[in-house]
Design an enzyme around this catalytic site. Structure first.
Site, PDB file in Angstrom:
ATOM      1  N   GLU A 169       0.742  -1.116   0.054  1.00 47.13           N
ATOM      2  CA  GLU A 169       0.107   0.034  -0.246  1.00 47.13           C
ATOM      3  C   GLU A 169       0.974   1.239   0.000  1.00 47.13           C
ATOM      4  O   GLU A 169       0.844   2.020   0.844  1.00 47.13           O
ATOM      5  CB  GLU A 169      -0.958   0.109   1.113  1.00 47.13           C
ATOM      6  CG  GLU A 169      -2.134  -1.176   1.178  1.00 47.13           C
ATOM      7  CD  GLU A 169      -2.988  -1.075   2.154  1.00 47.13           C
ATOM      8  OE1 GLU A 169      -3.979  -2.018   2.222  1.00 47.13           O
ATOM      9  OE2 GLU A 169      -2.630  -0.543   3.374  1.00 47.13           O
TER      10      GLU A 169
ATOM     11  N   GLU B 273      -6.556  -7.520  -1.394  1.00 48.63           N
ATOM     12  CA  GLU B 273      -7.285  -7.718   0.047  1.00 48.63           C
ATOM     13  C   GLU B 273      -8.591  -7.071  -0.100  1.00 48.63           C
ATOM     14  O   GLU B 273      -8.895  -6.246  -0.663  1.00 48.63           O
ATOM     15  CB  GLU B 273      -6.307  -6.639   0.987  1.00 48.63           C
ATOM     16  CG  GLU B 273      -5.084  -6.934   1.322  1.00 48.63           C
ATOM     17  CD  GLU B 273      -4.359  -6.097   2.305  1.00 48.63           C
ATOM     18  OE1 GLU B 273      -5.198  -5.242   2.831  1.00 48.63           O
ATOM     19  OE2 GLU B 273      -3.120  -5.815   2.372  1.00 48.63           O
TER      20      GLU B 273
ATOM     21  N   HIS C 111      -9.603  -6.525  13.237  1.00 44.67           N
ATOM     22  CA  HIS C 111     -10.032  -6.833  11.715  1.00 44.67           C
ATOM     23  C   HIS C 111     -10.334  -8.162  11.419  1.00 44.67           C
ATOM     24  O   HIS C 111      -9.635  -9.172  12.084  1.00 44.67           O
ATOM     25  CB  HIS C 111      -8.783  -6.067  10.999  1.00 44.67           C
ATOM     26  CG  HIS C 111      -9.053  -5.909   9.583  1.00 44.67           C
ATOM     27  ND1 HIS C 111      -9.106  -7.378   8.561  1.00 44.67           N
ATOM     28  CD2 HIS C 111      -8.986  -5.082   8.670  1.00 44.67           C
ATOM     29  CE1 HIS C 111      -9.479  -6.870   7.253  1.00 44.67           C
ATOM     30  NE2 HIS C 111      -9.255  -5.532   7.389  1.00 44.67           N
TER      31      HIS C 111
END
Length: 681
Positions: free
Chosen positions: A156, A313, A364
């Site tokens: 990212e 993802e 998460h």
């Protein structure tokens, strides 16, 4: 030329399925159990090593490969392939302590500290040396490992550190400016430095656009965003070059963020990836988040040049970083995954494999939740794996899109700098509104850069192109003159590539194409709106348009309710060469925008993928004589869609239609079409 992703999926035996695997978070006796469960779930690809730098190099220059050696061998023995990551998104604590000037600095001059991820200045030479050494050692060790089928560069890019304002970044910025402009006279011209007495007489006088007394120079700010994206891209290219040199033939990717990341130009990064991969996460507070999912999938496909791509993802259920992290309802994860597949993904992967028990992302969701295999999520994960295996023949096919929607990071940056006519007119809002209108109409579109080849498309939409280069503006002129249909949104074409106003009348780059001049931009105050001739009301923005050959398709109403542009054109149509240019001089409400884009697509001959009822998403993928229709029912009632063929998951022959249960997805392999049917589709 063979598509690297197609080669990868052939090696995997079908659609890539899996996620981030972080074995360093768990004791070694868990690893064999992980591998067993991966096989049970149908996992064939996992990403390993994303945040493992401190494990792999616990002290400067001292490497410990024991964990990776064991895990990669375990995975390979089980037939699970590895997307091996360079761990450079998380420099170890020893590195930051040894090189404190490598830590990023914000615009107010505060030096940030180690303690999260991406805690580095993109221009730091100390970071570059350490990262290159890590990548080189990793590649030497594992280039020939049979489990490694793809390299995952960084993670990212720019998610947390895209803009660093330290002195190292300042020096690198000055070098970047010299390369771009050559002379200070040229730089002073494009930045308009004679305004407010900012003219530079020495390169050393130029700093990053740090906090100052009033508005910063917009040309400088825009270039700093370009420079900052380029600095990260230079790191991506450096790591990629090392990997290609040491592991030739193994494809390279990185997980881009689509609309989740404003500060990094995704189109630029995609051009330097063998396989385009993206991350996407739903915003739980958005009731239309399934439309945003589709938008980002179409953007991923646009960044991939129309080729299939990887969903690197997404989440099985809740995330951890929103104000309220709402879990996905039963069936939603399947719907999300198959929607990405419908829109061109040849891989469905999650963050992460096993839910963390410690750290910032312990809440998460993951493929294996805290509750293990007795959970609903695990049941959905294994069921999805089986379904994807049954859908493997879809791999390598392409989405059929007849409309292009232009999406440009520099235009986004420029529109939302300070001192614009309205802070409420926002790039991403316009893009999403126009995209949602197409979604409601059932029209599939590619989100592409303005410099993409526009010739294959029946219509081109530019919701927000405030900044446009001369070359990209001319490409739109050429497209329309050749018979295309283009629609431009409000405040488009106003400035050049340097955020300098195009003089001679707005919208400078597109006056001739649109057959009009905008006399004045007329933003509205909060709570105000302008009545339109169709009875709807336009918020935020209006323009006073003078027709120079165009005709009005929609007007602002006469009288005070019509707002400051009362009685004037709100939407115009103009013949330009063999094609048509449309202009939208307002922030149209949803109904008016849908009517407009429906009329434009109808005139251009762009049609929905299927005659699906409202709320049922229909997308077609195909190759050669194979055609697959994906139908995603976002409503709470069963829907019927006319189609010939058979359902791909159970092989049922269809009697000319298919029923799609509420909240479900059906994939149809369509019956071959006759030549007449294909011509009329």
């Amino acid at each position: 030329m063979t598509d690297p992703l197609h080669t990868l999926t052939e090696r995997l035996g079908g659609i890539a399925y899996g996620g981030d695997y972080n074995p360093e978070q768990w004791p070694p006796d868990v690893w064999p159990e992980d591998v067993r469960l991966m096989r049970e779930a149908g996992v064939n690809l996992v990403t390993v090593g994303v945040f493992s730098w401190s494990r792999l190099e616990p002290r400067p220059g001292a490497y410990d490969w024991s964990l990776l050696d064991t895990v990669l061998d375990l995975l390979h023995t089980a037939g699970i392939a590895v997307d091996l990551a360079t761990p450079t998104a998380a420099p170890p604590p020893w590195f930051s302590r040894a090189h404190p000037t490598s830590l990023p600095q914000n615009a107010s001059g505060t030096r940030l500290t180690h303690g999260s991820r991406q805690a580095f200045c993109p221009s730091s030479p100390d970071y570059a040396r350490a990262a290159d050494a890590m990548v080189t050692a990793l590649a030497y060790r594992y280039a020939a490992h049979p489990a490694v089928v793809m390299w995952h560069v960084h993670n990212e890019w720019g998610n947390h550190n895209a803009l660093c304002y330290c002195d190292i970044s300042g020096a690198a910025f000055r070098d970047w400016l010299r390369d771009r402009y050559t002379t200070l006279d040229r730089l002073n011209d494009v930045w308009g430095t004679d305004f407010w007495g900012q003219r530079y007489g020495d390169w050393a006088e130029i700093d990053p656009p740090r906090e100052t007394t009033a508005f910063r120079n917009p040309g400088q700010e825009l270039d700093y965003r370009r420079f900052s994206s380029d600095a990260l891209l230079a790191r991506h290219r450096a790591e990629s070059a090392l990997l290609r040199g040491l592991a030739p033939g193994t494809p390279i990717t990185t997980n881009l963020l689509g609309t989740l990341e404003k500060k990094v130009d995704g189109h630029a990064f995609a051009r330097h990836c063998d396989i385009v991969s993206v991350d996407h996460y739903l915003v739980a507070a958005d009731p239309g988040n399934h439309v945003d999912l589709a938008l980002n999938a179409d953007l991923a496909r646009g960044m991939a040049g129309g080729r299939p791509w990887l969903l690197m993802e997404h989440s099985t259920s809740a995330v951890n970083w929103q104000p309220v992290n709402v879990p996905k309802v039963p069936g939603e994860m399947r719907r999300n995954s198959l929607t990405h597949l419908a829109r061109g993904a040849d891989g469905i992967l999650f963050f992460q494999w096993r839910q963390s028990r410690a750290g910032a992302e312990k809440w998460h969701s993951a493929m294996v939740p805290h509750g293990g295999t007795a959970t609903r999520t695990w049941g959905e994960v294994t069921a999805l794996g089986a379904e994807l295996a049954a859908l493997s023949e879809v791999c390598g096919t392409r989405v059929r899109a007849e409309v292009a929607l232009l999406f440009d990071w520099p235009a986004w940056w420029a529109l939302e700098l300070d001192a614009r006519p309205s802070q409420s007119l926002r790039h991403l809002d316009l893009v999403r509104e126009w995209y949602e209108a197409l979604w409601d109409l059932g029209i599939t579109c590619d989100l592409v850069a303005p410099d993409a080849d526009l010739t294959p498309y029946k219509a081109v939409l530019a919701p927000s192109l405030y900044l446009v280069t001369d070359a990209d503006a001319e490409a739109l002129h050429t497209y329309v003159r050749g018979g295309g249909h283009a629609v431009l949104g409000p405040f488009s074409g106003a400035v050049d590539a340097h955020d300098r106003v195009r003089t001679g009348g707005h919208p400078g780059a597109f006056r001739d194409l649109l057959g009009l001049v905008v006399d004045e931009y007329l933003p509205l105050r909060e709570g105000e709106s302008a009545l339109l001739s169709d009875g709807s009301r336009a918020p935020l923005w209006t323009e006073r348009v003078e027709a120079r050959g165009c005709t009005a398709w929609l007007r602002f109403a006469d009288g005070p309710e019509g707002g400051p542009a009362r009685g004037g054109p709100a939407v115009t149509r103009h013949t330009h060469g063999n094609g048509t240019g449309w202009y939208v001089a307002a922030a149209l409400p949803a109904r008016s925008l849908r009517d407009l884009l429906g009329a434009v697509c109808g005139e251009a001959g762009a049609t929905p993928a299927a005659a699906a009822p409202p709320g049922v998403e229909a997308v077609r993928r195909g190759a050669g004589d194979r055609s697959y229709l994906f139908l995603v029912n976002h409503t709470d009632t069963e829907a019927t869609v006319p189609v010939d063929g058979h359902t791909l998951l159970d092989g049922s022959a269809l009697p000319g239609y298919v029923s799609v249960p509420a909240g479900e997805v059906v994939v149809v392999r369509e019956a071959p079409r006759t030549a007449d049917q294909e011509a009329n589709r």
